[in-house]
Structure formats: C-alpha cells, structure tokens
Write a protein that holds these residues in place. Structure first.
Motif, PDB file in Angstrom:
ATOM      1  N   PRO A 151     -96.095  24.230 -31.687  1.00 29.52           N
ATOM      2  CA  PRO A 151     -95.091  24.060 -30.618  1.00 29.52           C
ATOM      3  C   PRO A 151     -94.220  25.307 -30.430  1.00 29.52           C
ATOM      4  O   PRO A 151     -93.837  25.633 -29.301  1.00 29.52           O
ATOM      5  CB  PRO A 151     -94.246  22.875 -31.109  1.00 29.52           C
ATOM      6  CG  PRO A 151     -95.123  22.140 -32.063  1.00 29.52           C
ATOM      7  CD  PRO A 151     -95.956  23.186 -32.725  1.00 29.52           C
ATOM      8  N   LEU A 152     -93.921  26.006 -31.522  1.00 22.65           N
ATOM      9  CA  LEU A 152     -93.101  27.225 -31.425  1.00 22.65           C
ATOM     10  C   LEU A 152     -93.871  28.335 -30.725  1.00 22.65           C
ATOM     11  O   LEU A 152     -93.325  29.052 -29.883  1.00 22.65           O
ATOM     12  CB  LEU A 152     -92.679  27.687 -32.832  1.00 22.65           C
ATOM     13  CG  LEU A 152     -91.733  26.741 -33.579  1.00 22.65           C
ATOM     14  CD1 LEU A 152     -91.597  27.160 -35.036  1.00 22.65           C
ATOM     15  CD2 LEU A 152     -90.359  26.702 -32.903  1.00 22.65           C
ATOM     16  N   VAL A 153     -95.163  28.462 -31.059  1.00 25.07           N
ATOM     17  CA  VAL A 153     -96.012  29.461 -30.394  1.00 25.07           C
ATOM     18  C   VAL A 153     -96.137  29.119 -28.909  1.00 25.07           C
ATOM     19  O   VAL A 153     -96.042  29.993 -28.043  1.00 25.07           O
ATOM     20  CB  VAL A 153     -97.402  29.539 -31.063  1.00 25.07           C
ATOM     21  CG1 VAL A 153     -98.348  30.436 -30.250  1.00 25.07           C
ATOM     22  CG2 VAL A 153     -97.283  30.069 -32.486  1.00 25.07           C
ATOM     23  N   GLY A 154     -96.315  27.826 -28.620  1.00 30.28           N
ATOM     24  CA  GLY A 154     -96.424  27.391 -27.230  1.00 30.28           C
ATOM     25  C   GLY A 154     -95.167  27.692 -26.427  1.00 30.28           C
ATOM     26  O   GLY A 154     -95.240  28.163 -25.296  1.00 30.28           O
ATOM     27  N   ALA A 155     -94.009  27.447 -27.031  1.00 29.91           N
ATOM     28  CA  ALA A 155     -92.734  27.685 -26.336  1.00 29.91           C
ATOM     29  C   ALA A 155     -92.523  29.169 -26.068  1.00 29.91           C
ATOM     30  O   ALA A 155     -92.108  29.568 -24.962  1.00 29.91           O
ATOM     31  CB  ALA A 155     -91.574  27.134 -27.169  1.00 29.91           C
ATOM     32  N   GLU A 156     -92.832  30.018 -27.057  1.00 29.03           N
ATOM     33  CA  GLU A 156     -92.668  31.469 -26.867  1.00 29.03           C
ATOM     34  C   GLU A 156     -93.696  32.000 -25.876  1.00 29.03           C
ATOM     35  O   GLU A 156     -93.388  32.871 -25.046  1.00 29.03           O
ATOM     36  CB  GLU A 156     -92.794  32.194 -28.215  1.00 29.03           C
ATOM     37  CG  GLU A 156     -92.748  33.711 -28.124  1.00 29.03           C
ATOM     38  CD  GLU A 156     -91.489  34.276 -27.470  1.00 29.03           C
ATOM     39  OE1 GLU A 156     -91.545  35.435 -27.023  1.00 29.03           O
ATOM     40  OE2 GLU A 156     -90.460  33.572 -27.384  1.00 29.03           O
ATOM     41  N   SER A 157     -94.922  31.467 -25.913  1.00 27.23           N
ATOM     42  CA  SER A 157     -95.944  31.867 -24.937  1.00 27.23           C
ATOM     43  C   SER A 157     -95.463  31.545 -23.525  1.00 27.23           C
ATOM     44  O   SER A 157     -95.598  32.363 -22.608  1.00 27.23           O
ATOM     45  CB  SER A 157     -97.264  31.135 -25.202  1.00 27.23           C
ATOM     46  OG  SER A 157     -97.792  31.497 -26.451  1.00 27.23           O
ATOM     47  N   GLU A 158     -94.898  30.346 -23.369  1.00 25.65           N
ATOM     48  CA  GLU A 158     -94.418  29.934 -22.037  1.00 25.65           C
ATOM     49  C   GLU A 158     -93.257  30.814 -21.579  1.00 25.65           C
ATOM     50  O   GLU A 158     -93.153  31.158 -20.397  1.00 25.65           O
ATOM     51  CB  GLU A 158     -94.015  28.462 -22.058  1.00 25.65           C
ATOM     52  CG  GLU A 158     -93.803  27.850 -20.678  1.00 25.65           C
ATOM     53  CD  GLU A 158     -94.952  28.083 -19.706  1.00 25.65           C
ATOM     54  OE1 GLU A 158     -94.658  28.370 -18.527  1.00 25.65           O
ATOM     55  OE2 GLU A 158     -96.132  28.003 -20.098  1.00 25.65           O
ATOM     56  N   ARG A 159     -92.394  31.203 -22.534  1.00 28.61           N
ATOM     57  CA  ARG A 159     -91.294  32.106 -22.171  1.00 28.61           C
ATOM     58  C   ARG A 159     -91.842  33.435 -21.658  1.00 28.61           C
ATOM     59  O   ARG A 159     -91.370  33.985 -20.666  1.00 28.61           O
ATOM     60  CB  ARG A 159     -90.391  32.333 -23.400  1.00 28.61           C
ATOM     61  CG  ARG A 159     -89.089  33.063 -23.068  1.00 28.61           C
ATOM     62  CD  ARG A 159     -88.408  33.629 -24.308  1.00 28.61           C
ATOM     63  NE  ARG A 159     -89.157  34.702 -24.952  1.00 28.61           N
ATOM     64  CZ  ARG A 159     -89.281  35.934 -24.446  1.00 28.61           C
ATOM     65  NH1 ARG A 159     -88.715  36.253 -23.299  1.00 28.61           N
ATOM     66  NH2 ARG A 159     -89.988  36.853 -25.093  1.00 28.61           N
ATOM     67  N   GLN A 160     -92.894  33.933 -22.336  1.00 29.88           N
ATOM     68  CA  GLN A 160     -93.512  35.194 -21.910  1.00 29.88           C
ATOM     69  C   GLN A 160     -94.232  35.043 -20.569  1.00 29.88           C
ATOM     70  O   GLN A 160     -94.263  35.972 -19.769  1.00 29.88           O
ATOM     71  CB  GLN A 160     -94.456  35.711 -23.005  1.00 29.88           C
ATOM     72  CG  GLN A 160     -93.724  36.152 -24.266  1.00 29.88           C
ATOM     73  CD  GLN A 160     -94.647  36.772 -25.306  1.00 29.88           C
ATOM     74  OE1 GLN A 160     -95.741  37.232 -25.002  1.00 29.88           O
ATOM     75  NE2 GLN A 160     -94.199  36.790 -26.558  1.00 29.88           N
ATOM     76  N   VAL A 161     -94.816  33.869 -20.341  1.00 28.94           N
ATOM     77  CA  VAL A 161     -95.454  33.602 -19.037  1.00 28.94           C
ATOM     78  C   VAL A 161     -94.411  33.662 -17.915  1.00 28.94           C
ATOM     79  O   VAL A 161     -94.639  34.273 -16.866  1.00 28.94           O
ATOM     80  CB  VAL A 161     -96.161  32.220 -19.039  1.00 28.94           C
ATOM     81  CG1 VAL A 161     -96.534  31.803 -17.621  1.00 28.94           C
ATOM     82  CG2 VAL A 161     -97.400  32.252 -19.914  1.00 28.94           C
ATOM     83  N   GLN A 162     -93.275  33.024 -18.150  1.00 28.40           N
ATOM     84  CA  GLN A 162     -92.216  33.034 -17.126  1.00 28.40           C
ATOM     85  C   GLN A 162     -91.718  34.449 -16.873  1.00 28.40           C
ATOM     86  O   GLN A 162     -91.430  34.823 -15.729  1.00 28.40           O
ATOM     87  CB  GLN A 162     -91.052  32.118 -17.559  1.00 28.40           C
ATOM     88  CG  GLN A 162     -91.407  30.645 -17.630  1.00 28.40           C
ATOM     89  CD  GLN A 162     -92.120  30.138 -16.378  1.00 28.40           C
ATOM     90  OE1 GLN A 162     -91.757  30.468 -15.247  1.00 28.40           O
ATOM     91  NE2 GLN A 162     -93.169  29.350 -16.571  1.00 28.40           N
ATOM     92  N   ALA A 163     -91.642  35.259 -17.939  1.00 27.11           N
ATOM     93  CA  ALA A 163     -91.235  36.659 -17.784  1.00 27.11           C
ATOM     94  C   ALA A 163     -92.262  37.416 -16.947  1.00 27.11           C
ATOM     95  O   ALA A 163     -91.907  38.251 -16.100  1.00 27.11           O
ATOM     96  CB  ALA A 163     -91.069  37.310 -19.156  1.00 27.11           C
TER      97      ALA A 163
END
Length: 201
Positions: A91-103
């Motif tokens: 879940p932590l990897v998923g959340a950070e991946s999504e943050r990078q996607v939004q960036a």
C-alpha cells in the motif's frame, strides 16, 4: 491526450534497467517500484514502524533500516511472513507511485513507464497499466550477463530465474516486446525509440 501507463518488465539480466533509462531520456516519466520499496524500508522509511509492530524491533538493523537478511531468513521459515510484509509495503508503494503519477500528470507527461520486475507474477499491477512492455532475451544470455556483472554463481542465478515467471509467461503477457539479444547499445536505443513512438513519445 490521456497519460499512457506502460508496465516495463523482464527477467534478471534482460537489460530492463538500461531500457528504462533510455525511455527516461526520450521524455517518459519513470516510476521504479523497487526503488520506492527500498525507500520505505530505508532508515526513516514509512514502513519501519509497521514492521517493528508486526514482526518485532529486532527486524530493524542498527543502521535503522529493515534487516533484509533476517527478514529473508524469517520468510523462508514462515511462508506467511512474506504476505504479512507485503501487506505493509505494497500500500505504501502504491500510494507513492500514485503521487508520482499525479506529478507526471501535472508536468504534462504523455507516457509514464513503471519498472515492475514482478508485473507478470502480480495480478494487481497488470490491471493498473495500459500496455505491457517486455524486455526479452534467452535464459543463457541472462545467466551469462548476471554472472559477469555480479558475485553470484551460475547456480544462484539459475535459482533466481526459476523463482521468476517463466519466459513464455512473460511473452504471453506482452503487448510490446524488445528482444535484447546480440544488440549494441545503439541498436537497443533504436528498438526503444520505435517502442517509444508507439507510446506517443
């Protein structure tokens, strides 16, 4: 134009990391799931308090990072330990991946390439990408490359390959394949440029 999500995968020694760097040079936003996973288990990483609670503080090394060797040993003795660890980290990897996607969205990127070594093994990742790109080469080539660049023996590399998805399974999951066998770096760049055009780069 919507952001295209590409999942990049390939067996150990296939040249996947080199291909990822080439995509970055062509303007793709790149997200390295392994690097994020290492970051959340590094000193000060977001996973560490959860790991200490779930497994005990002795799984955190004196350097403040996850003691990977001890965790590997524990997971070998207790098959459920890996699932418990993944339930913390994923879940932590998923959340950070999504943050990078939004960036990447915010910066106007047209294509984002996720470096996902276990894409084929993980049903969860396949659902999150639009296209799967496989970097492929024969198993003998994988073994020769890894033995040449590391301290691993042939038997150790064969064991790693045996634990990964079979080559045929990766190829069956692919939308695009880059065959990295007998190519110079310039020839590999040309193959990557062809795939990049398909992805709108």
């Amino acid at each position: 134009m919507p952001l295209l999500r590409v999942g990049l995968t390939g067996g150990i020694g296939s040249g996947k990391s080199t291909v990822l760097q080439m995509f970055a040079a062509l303007g793709a936003a790149v997200i390295d799931a392994d690097a994020i996973s290492r970051a959340v288990t590094a000193p000060g990483g977001a996973a560490l308090p959860h790991i200490a609670r779930e497994f005990g503080r002795h799984f955190i090394g004196v350097d403040g990072a996850l003691d990977r060797a001890l965790m590997r040993e524990h997971a070998y003795a207790d098959p459920k330990a890996r699932e418990r660890l993944e339930a913390i980290i994923h879940p932590l990897v998923g959340a950070e991946s999504e943050r990078q996607v939004q960036a990447a969205h915010g910066s106007g990127s047209r294509c984002i390439v996720f470096d996902i070594p276990l894409l084929v093994e993980s049903g969860r990742w396949r659902r999150q990408v639009d296209q799967v790109l496989v970097v492929d080469c024969p198993v003998e080539t994988q073994i020769a490359r890894v033995v040449a660049r590391s301290a691993l023996t042939r038997a150790q590399v064969e064991a790693i390959i045996a634990a990964q998805a079979p080559r045929a399974q990766r190829l069956a999951a692919a939308d695009v394949v880059i065959c990295n066998e007998g190519l110079t770096l310039l020839q590999l760049q040309a193959e990557v440029a062809l795939a990049a055009k398909r992805f709108g780069l």
